[in-house]
Scaffold this motif. Structure first.
Motif, PDB file in Angstrom:
ATOM      1  N   UNK A   1      20.097   3.666   6.031  1.00 49.40           N
ATOM      2  CA  UNK A   1      21.212   2.987   5.224  1.00 49.40           C
ATOM      3  C   UNK A   1      21.182   3.084   3.957  1.00 49.40           C
ATOM      4  N   UNK A   2      20.472   3.398   2.939  1.00 44.94           N
ATOM      5  CA  UNK A   2      20.276   3.619   1.625  1.00 44.94           C
ATOM      6  C   UNK A   2      20.293   4.993   1.370  1.00 44.94           C
ATOM      7  N   UNK A   3      20.163   6.035   2.065  1.00 44.22           N
ATOM      8  CA  UNK A   3      20.528   7.471   2.057  1.00 44.22           C
ATOM      9  C   UNK A   3      21.981   7.372   2.169  1.00 44.22           C
ATOM     10  N   UNK A   4      22.651   6.620   3.159  1.00 48.74           N
ATOM     11  CA  UNK A   4      24.225   6.648   3.208  1.00 48.74           C
ATOM     12  C   UNK A   4      24.631   6.092   2.107  1.00 48.74           C
ATOM     13  N   UNK A   5      24.026   5.261   1.493  1.00 55.43           N
ATOM     14  CA  UNK A   5      24.844   4.595   0.387  1.00 55.43           C
ATOM     15  C   UNK A   5      24.879   5.165  -0.691  1.00 55.43           C
ATOM     16  N   UNK A   6      23.665   5.910  -1.121  1.00 48.09           N
ATOM     17  CA  UNK A   6      23.676   6.861  -2.224  1.00 48.09           C
ATOM     18  C   UNK A   6      24.637   7.867  -2.098  1.00 48.09           C
ATOM     19  N   UNK A   7      24.848   8.476  -0.599  1.00 43.86           N
ATOM     20  CA  UNK A   7      25.764   9.438  -0.484  1.00 43.86           C
ATOM     21  C   UNK A   7      27.023   8.812  -0.985  1.00 43.86           C
ATOM     22  N   UNK A   8      27.506   7.608  -0.514  1.00 42.90           N
ATOM     23  CA  UNK A   8      28.834   7.177  -0.740  1.00 42.90           C
ATOM     24  C   UNK A   8      28.926   7.069  -2.273  1.00 42.90           C
ATOM     25  N   UNK A   9      28.017   6.767  -3.115  1.00 44.94           N
ATOM     26  CA  UNK A   9      28.278   6.798  -4.390  1.00 44.94           C
ATOM     27  C   UNK A   9      28.279   8.093  -5.167  1.00 44.94           C
TER      28      UNK A   9
ATOM     29  N   UNK B   1      27.014  17.067  -5.898  1.00 45.56           N
ATOM     30  CA  UNK B   1      26.743  16.885  -4.499  1.00 45.56           C
ATOM     31  C   UNK B   1      28.332  16.697  -3.463  1.00 45.56           C
ATOM     32  N   UNK B   2      28.034  17.630  -2.518  1.00 42.52           N
ATOM     33  CA  UNK B   2      29.340  17.652  -1.781  1.00 42.52           C
ATOM     34  C   UNK B   2      29.197  17.346  -0.172  1.00 42.52           C
ATOM     35  N   UNK B   3      27.816  17.457   0.174  1.00 38.45           N
ATOM     36  CA  UNK B   3      27.354  17.250   1.733  1.00 38.45           C
ATOM     37  C   UNK B   3      25.995  16.564   1.497  1.00 38.45           C
ATOM     38  N   UNK B   4      26.025  15.434   2.273  1.00 31.81           N
ATOM     39  CA  UNK B   4      24.993  14.868   2.492  1.00 31.81           C
ATOM     40  C   UNK B   4      24.712  14.428   4.122  1.00 31.81           C
ATOM     41  N   UNK B   5      23.563  15.084   4.589  1.00 29.77           N
ATOM     42  CA  UNK B   5      23.111  14.903   5.884  1.00 29.77           C
ATOM     43  C   UNK B   5      21.802  14.126   6.137  1.00 29.77           C
ATOM     44  N   UNK B   6      22.166  12.609   6.494  1.00 33.78           N
ATOM     45  CA  UNK B   6      20.876  11.882   6.622  1.00 33.78           C
ATOM     46  C   UNK B   6      20.216  12.206   8.092  1.00 33.78           C
ATOM     47  N   UNK B   7      19.287  12.962   8.019  1.00 32.69           N
ATOM     48  CA  UNK B   7      18.576  13.334   9.184  1.00 32.69           C
ATOM     49  C   UNK B   7      17.171  12.658   9.351  1.00 32.69           C
ATOM     50  N   UNK B   8      16.428  12.413   8.349  1.00 32.37           N
ATOM     51  CA  UNK B   8      14.941  11.981   8.492  1.00 32.37           C
ATOM     52  C   UNK B   8      14.967  10.535   9.301  1.00 32.37           C
ATOM     53  N   UNK B   9      13.876  10.767  10.258  1.00 33.83           N
ATOM     54  CA  UNK B   9      13.945   9.575  10.961  1.00 33.83           C
ATOM     55  C   UNK B   9      12.624   9.863  11.801  1.00 33.83           C
ATOM     56  N   UNK B  10      12.271   8.809  12.312  1.00 36.12           N
ATOM     57  CA  UNK B  10      10.845   9.032  13.330  1.00 36.12           C
ATOM     58  C   UNK B  10      11.376   9.322  14.595  1.00 36.12           C
ATOM     59  N   UNK B  11      10.676  10.253  15.543  1.00 31.51           N
ATOM     60  CA  UNK B  11      10.963  10.544  16.705  1.00 31.51           C
ATOM     61  C   UNK B  11      10.839   9.324  17.695  1.00 31.51           C
TER      62      UNK B  11
ATOM     63  N   UNK C   1      29.521  24.898  -2.524  1.00 27.93           N
ATOM     64  CA  UNK C   1      29.220  23.481  -2.005  1.00 27.93           C
ATOM     65  C   UNK C   1      27.440  23.191  -2.342  1.00 27.93           C
ATOM     66  N   UNK C   2      27.183  21.816  -2.520  1.00 25.38           N
ATOM     67  CA  UNK C   2      25.896  21.685  -2.630  1.00 25.38           C
ATOM     68  C   UNK C   2      25.564  20.513  -1.694  1.00 25.38           C
ATOM     69  N   UNK C   3      24.612  20.931  -0.777  1.00 27.48           N
ATOM     70  CA  UNK C   3      24.181  19.953   0.218  1.00 27.48           C
ATOM     71  C   UNK C   3      22.840  19.419   0.253  1.00 27.48           C
ATOM     72  N   UNK C   4      22.748  18.159   0.477  1.00 35.25           N
ATOM     73  CA  UNK C   4      21.322  17.500   0.584  1.00 35.25           C
ATOM     74  C   UNK C   4      21.090  17.006   2.193  1.00 35.25           C
ATOM     75  N   UNK C   5      19.917  17.614   2.597  1.00 38.40           N
ATOM     76  CA  UNK C   5      19.452  17.197   4.099  1.00 38.40           C
ATOM     77  C   UNK C   5      18.128  16.601   3.750  1.00 38.40           C
TER      78      UNK C   5
END
Length: 247
Positions: A121-129, A85-95, A7-11
């Motif tokens: 939003x756009x990380x999730x969009x790319x993950x969906x694609x 790509x099998x797994x995408x974790x949209x983690x980046x964010x400001x504290x 499995x390939x994951x992007x975090x």
């Protein structure tokens, strides 16, 4: 054989804190992990070594996920490097930034929403694609979208949109076997709490029935579960990982 071999994951935002812990947790399961970072290559290299020490394979990829062009390039580079790509974790964010709504400036709004809302939003969009059938998409949200509190308006609002997108994507991608969920941490013992006075740390700890502040690896274990085949019947859900706190 571990559960995420092949499995390939992007975090995203994975060079430190919760993101780094997620990378390590996926590495322990045997995943190949793409570690995204914006501006700290040395920390990203350390995160890569941590994944490898945990038993996985990893590589660092630079990209500012507040910028759509960088997001698209990031996904292009990861898929070119690993083939899928099998797994995408949209983690980046400001504290968390504790500012009363009455005091929020336009610059504050643009900076926080630019990453927490637009970037997610756009990380999730790319993950969906891009994720393969039967893949996993996980958004790292915040428990402040569930429990209103003074000073939380800007941060909570910037994260609330992706909560709805998770539910929409679960409907849109279900026919491909792709699950989409979010994890909602509470206060977590990362570098963002390093400068907090002990009185504030005590107040946060008292908010949990467990009487302490959560650790990054405890959030990461929840993410690893959702990324696994063991969670194949869970989608469109939001898992609180905050020690039962209600604040």
């Amino acid at each position: 054989m571990t559960s995420m071999t092949n499995k390939v994951a992007l975090v995203t935002g994975a060079s430190r804190g919760i993101g780094r812990a997620i990378g390590e947790a996926l590495g322990r399961e045997g995943a190949t992990v793409a570690i995204n970072y914006r501006s700290r290559p040395e920390e990203a290299a350390e995160a890569v070594r941590a994944v490898e020490q945990a038993g996985g394979t990893a590589r660092a990829f630079q990209g500012d996920v507040a910028k759509l062009a960088d997001i698209e390039r990031l996904f292009d580079e990861v898929t070119a490097a690993f083939g899928a790509l099998d797994i995408v974790v949209a983690n980046a964010g400001l504290p968390f930034i504790g500012v009363p709504v009455a005091d929020v400036s336009e610059a504050d709004f643009d900076r926080v929403f630019g990453l927490n809302a637009k970037g997610s939003f756009f990380v999730l969009q790319q993950a969906a694609r891009r994720v393969r059938d039967n893949g996993r998409i996980i958004d790292i949200s915040t428990s402040t979208t569930m429990f209103a509190g003074a000073g939380m308006g800007l941060h909570s609002a910037s994260k609330a949109g992706s909560k709805l997108i998770v539910e929409v994507l679960a409907l849109e991608l279900g026919d491909r076997g792709v699950t989409v969920n979010s994890v909602m941490p509470g206060a977590t013992n990362t570098e963002f709490l390093n400068d907090a006075p002990q009185s504030e740390r005590d107040r946060i700890a008292a908010g949990s029935p467990l009487g302490r502040i959560g650790e990054a690896d405890e959030v990461a274990d929840v993410v690893a579960f959702l990324a696994s085949d063991r969670a194949r019947w869970i989608t469109g859900q939001h898992l609180l990982a905050n020690g039962g706190a209600r604040v």
